[in-house]
Design a protein around this motif. Sequence first.
Motif, PDB file in Angstrom:
ATOM      1  N   GLU A  30      40.875  51.165  39.705  1.00  0.00           N
ATOM      2  CA  GLU A  30      40.943  51.881  40.982  1.00  0.00           C
ATOM      3  C   GLU A  30      42.387  52.279  41.314  1.00  0.00           C
ATOM      4  O   GLU A  30      42.644  53.416  41.708  1.00  0.00           O
TER       5      GLU A  30
ATOM      6  N   THR B 183      45.860  43.308  48.467  1.00  0.00           N
ATOM      7  CA  THR B 183      44.677  42.594  48.974  1.00  0.00           C
ATOM      8  C   THR B 183      43.912  41.936  47.834  1.00  0.00           C
ATOM      9  O   THR B 183      43.453  40.793  47.953  1.00  0.00           O
ATOM     10  N   ALA B 184      43.791  42.652  46.724  1.00  0.00           N
ATOM     11  CA  ALA B 184      43.096  42.087  45.562  1.00  0.00           C
ATOM     12  C   ALA B 184      43.855  40.880  45.025  1.00  0.00           C
ATOM     13  O   ALA B 184      43.234  39.883  44.620  1.00  0.00           O
TER      14      ALA B 184
ATOM     15  N   ASN C 155      47.986  48.861  48.981  1.00  0.00           N
ATOM     16  CA  ASN C 155      47.244  47.935  49.839  1.00  0.00           C
ATOM     17  C   ASN C 155      46.098  47.274  49.090  1.00  0.00           C
ATOM     18  O   ASN C 155      45.876  46.065  49.230  1.00  0.00           O
ATOM     19  N   ARG C 156      45.375  48.053  48.285  1.00  0.00           N
ATOM     20  CA  ARG C 156      44.259  47.492  47.510  1.00  0.00           C
ATOM     21  C   ARG C 156      44.780  46.467  46.503  1.00  0.00           C
ATOM     22  O   ARG C 156      44.179  45.407  46.326  1.00  0.00           O
TER      23      ARG C 156
ATOM     24  N   ILE D 190      39.793  46.605  39.986  1.00  0.00           N
ATOM     25  CA  ILE D 190      40.929  46.905  40.871  1.00  0.00           C
ATOM     26  C   ILE D 190      42.008  47.655  40.088  1.00  0.00           C
ATOM     27  O   ILE D 190      42.576  48.636  40.571  1.00  0.00           O
TER      28      ILE D 190
END
Length: 150
Positions: free
Chosen positions: A62, A39-40, A35-36, A59
Amino acid sequence: MVWGESDVVFDFDGSLEVARRLWSLADSLEEAARNRFTTAGTALYLWQGPFRDDFSGRIADEVRVLNATALELRNGARNWARAWKDAMDENNRRRRARKITQVRDDRSGMEKYVGDLFLGDDSEDQVPPARAVPQPSAPGFAPTASPQRF
């Protein structure tokens, strides 16, 4: 205490519950990483400049950390399942040892002191070997056996 005198003290149900929870947490982390990243990607689509590169690197870091943590959680879950298997195998060996002792103790004096002297003690041959227990597997980590009866 004599080896095999008692069952293994181990939380069989609890260990598999821990394995399931660790696996589920790993699933959640992997989903968060996806999801990150998605979204990024949306945010980075039109973003330009030095902060874009900084954000993109953060990102990536992460997502890498989330996925590495998920991998370690899965390894932990497998280790709990392995501990369950090892404890169950040891428990079955102890139960077999108790049964062998019982077979020896139940012999008549003639068999115990004369037969065993000339023919050898065959108590272990009268008790089947303990079966190896398969390791519970992901994601459900269901028990693969119960304590063996001899």
